[in-house]
Design a protein around this motif. Sequence first.
Motif, PDB file in Angstrom:
ATOM      1  N   SER A  96     -35.923 -53.909  -3.226  1.00  0.00           N
ATOM      2  CA  SER A  96     -36.139 -55.214  -3.713  1.00  0.00           C
ATOM      3  C   SER A  96     -35.299 -55.862  -4.501  1.00  0.00           C
ATOM      4  O   SER A  96     -34.494 -55.285  -4.906  1.00  0.00           O
ATOM      5  CB  SER A  96     -37.665 -55.007  -4.551  1.00  0.00           C
ATOM      6  OG  SER A  96     -37.491 -54.301  -5.726  1.00  0.00           O
ATOM      7  N   LYS A  97     -35.293 -57.114  -4.472  1.00  0.00           N
ATOM      8  CA  LYS A  97     -34.248 -58.328  -5.320  1.00  0.00           C
ATOM      9  C   LYS A  97     -33.993 -57.499  -6.623  1.00  0.00           C
ATOM     10  O   LYS A  97     -32.813 -57.435  -7.145  1.00  0.00           O
ATOM     11  CB  LYS A  97     -34.582 -59.528  -5.162  1.00  0.00           C
ATOM     12  CG  LYS A  97     -33.453 -60.301  -5.508  1.00  0.00           C
ATOM     13  CD  LYS A  97     -33.882 -61.744  -5.163  1.00  0.00           C
ATOM     14  CE  LYS A  97     -32.647 -62.932  -5.813  1.00  0.00           C
ATOM     15  NZ  LYS A  97     -33.013 -64.362  -5.288  1.00  0.00           N
ATOM     16  N   PRO A  98     -34.987 -57.482  -7.480  1.00  0.00           N
ATOM     17  CA  PRO A  98     -34.626 -57.123  -9.110  1.00  0.00           C
ATOM     18  C   PRO A  98     -34.301 -55.612  -9.205  1.00  0.00           C
ATOM     19  O   PRO A  98     -33.548 -55.433 -10.037  1.00  0.00           O
ATOM     20  CB  PRO A  98     -36.039 -57.445  -9.617  1.00  0.00           C
ATOM     21  CG  PRO A  98     -37.245 -57.262  -8.555  1.00  0.00           C
ATOM     22  CD  PRO A  98     -36.654 -57.765  -7.308  1.00  0.00           C
ATOM     23  N   VAL A 102     -29.675 -52.560  -9.833  1.00  0.00           N
ATOM     24  CA  VAL A 102     -29.648 -51.219 -10.895  1.00  0.00           C
ATOM     25  C   VAL A 102     -29.902 -49.874 -10.097  1.00  0.00           C
ATOM     26  O   VAL A 102     -29.217 -49.092 -10.405  1.00  0.00           O
ATOM     27  CB  VAL A 102     -30.992 -51.460 -11.559  1.00  0.00           C
ATOM     28  CG1 VAL A 102     -31.199 -50.437 -12.619  1.00  0.00           C
ATOM     29  CG2 VAL A 102     -31.030 -52.886 -12.282  1.00  0.00           C
ATOM     30  N   ALA A 103     -30.785 -50.111  -9.149  1.00  0.00           N
ATOM     31  CA  ALA A 103     -30.703 -48.622  -8.191  1.00  0.00           C
ATOM     32  C   ALA A 103     -29.355 -48.526  -7.585  1.00  0.00           C
ATOM     33  O   ALA A 103     -28.972 -47.150  -7.742  1.00  0.00           O
ATOM     34  CB  ALA A 103     -31.689 -48.980  -7.244  1.00  0.00           C
ATOM     35  N   ARG A 104     -28.584 -49.270  -7.096  1.00  0.00           N
ATOM     36  CA  ARG A 104     -27.164 -49.118  -6.541  1.00  0.00           C
ATOM     37  C   ARG A 104     -26.082 -48.592  -7.818  1.00  0.00           C
ATOM     38  O   ARG A 104     -25.678 -47.755  -7.379  1.00  0.00           O
ATOM     39  CB  ARG A 104     -26.484 -50.240  -5.731  1.00  0.00           C
ATOM     40  CG  ARG A 104     -27.284 -50.782  -4.509  1.00  0.00           C
ATOM     41  CD  ARG A 104     -26.493 -51.441  -3.870  1.00  0.00           C
ATOM     42  NE  ARG A 104     -26.781 -51.801  -2.485  1.00  0.00           N
ATOM     43  CZ  ARG A 104     -26.774 -51.121  -1.564  1.00  0.00           C
ATOM     44  NH1 ARG A 104     -26.020 -49.937  -1.413  1.00  0.00           N
ATOM     45  NH2 ARG A 104     -27.266 -51.611  -0.375  1.00  0.00           N
ATOM     46  N   LEU A 105     -26.473 -49.170  -8.958  1.00  0.00           N
ATOM     47  CA  LEU A 105     -25.521 -48.586  -9.920  1.00  0.00           C
ATOM     48  C   LEU A 105     -26.095 -47.231 -10.668  1.00  0.00           C
ATOM     49  O   LEU A 105     -25.172 -46.306 -10.598  1.00  0.00           O
ATOM     50  CB  LEU A 105     -25.752 -49.574 -11.224  1.00  0.00           C
ATOM     51  CG  LEU A 105     -24.971 -49.173 -12.513  1.00  0.00           C
ATOM     52  CD1 LEU A 105     -23.310 -49.395 -12.260  1.00  0.00           C
ATOM     53  CD2 LEU A 105     -25.442 -50.072 -13.491  1.00  0.00           C
ATOM     54  N   LEU A 106     -27.197 -47.074 -10.745  1.00  0.00           N
ATOM     55  CA  LEU A 106     -27.669 -45.675 -11.129  1.00  0.00           C
ATOM     56  C   LEU A 106     -27.392 -44.566 -10.286  1.00  0.00           C
ATOM     57  O   LEU A 106     -27.392 -43.434 -10.536  1.00  0.00           O
ATOM     58  CB  LEU A 106     -29.024 -45.735 -11.620  1.00  0.00           C
ATOM     59  CG  LEU A 106     -29.558 -46.583 -12.779  1.00  0.00           C
ATOM     60  CD1 LEU A 106     -30.734 -46.510 -13.321  1.00  0.00           C
ATOM     61  CD2 LEU A 106     -28.536 -46.502 -14.018  1.00  0.00           C
ATOM     62  N   THR A 107     -27.362 -44.880  -8.971  1.00  0.00           N
ATOM     63  CA  THR A 107     -27.170 -43.620  -8.005  1.00  0.00           C
ATOM     64  C   THR A 107     -25.917 -43.464  -7.334  1.00  0.00           C
ATOM     65  O   THR A 107     -25.586 -42.658  -6.620  1.00  0.00           O
ATOM     66  CB  THR A 107     -28.052 -44.018  -6.750  1.00  0.00           C
ATOM     67  OG1 THR A 107     -27.589 -45.386  -6.214  1.00  0.00           O
ATOM     68  CG2 THR A 107     -29.742 -43.866  -7.289  1.00  0.00           C
TER      69      THR A 107
END
Length: 272
Positions: A96-98, A102-107
């Motif tokens: 999802s947009k928000p 963040v998910a791409r960074l943390l993973t």
Amino acid sequence: MDIFGEHPSIPIGIAILIAIYLGACRVTGRRPTRMQAVWFAIAMVAILYVQSELDELADARIFSMHMLQHLMQAFVIPPLLLLGTPDWMLRPWVLSKPIKPVARLLTKPVIAFAIFSAVFVTAHFPPIFDRMCRDENFHIFLHLCFMASGILLWWPILSPLPEMPRLSYPAQILYLFLLMIPMTAVAAPITLATHVIYPWYTEGAHGWGLKPLEDQVLGGLIMWVGQGTYLMFIFTFIFYRWQQREDSDVPVMPAASVPELRVVRSRSVAHL
């Protein structure tokens, strides 16, 4: 197994996870594969066992069982959750947009590795660990941190989303090999210490009658040797999958294209 025990929030939390899982299936009209359903069910049983049986042993001042609990929370439960969750169930949330940036960074492998290492090493510092043993709310918070950081750790290896792909097989092996560094940084000082590092274990009766220092050595060995053996099995499986893929990529010459071998006679010999 006393599934409610002193902390009914554990089975309630598991029931909520199961309800969300089944609710997603009902809303989307889709079903996980049989193996995904099995992995998810095993994950729920593992969480219940770790947070009930092992937690009671840890509360009885059995340090070795506390270490086994932490390893299960970081190395067993997160992979089971990732294996048991279909991509279509995660995609609307993770991409999802928000949440997507963040998910791409943390993973990202480096970030995920650093977060897990920081959580695991910091949690075993004597002041932090001692507070965890004495403050139940802080104890629960750290256990959630182990599982959340464990999911990040295992994502580059078991990502369910093609949009956030897994590492290549050689990179996966290197990734897990490097994981031994922070684990050894925690386990070695515990195993080789000549005194009890965590005072809480000297302030009451030990659940199994072991001396606190003996139990501390056993706990360090479970973490040091146990996680090393576990990771070696994972190495072996990844290498096996890698070899299978390499073999499947080798082109096989069809039988019809094999050149025919013929005996050719020279003219002089034929004339004679």
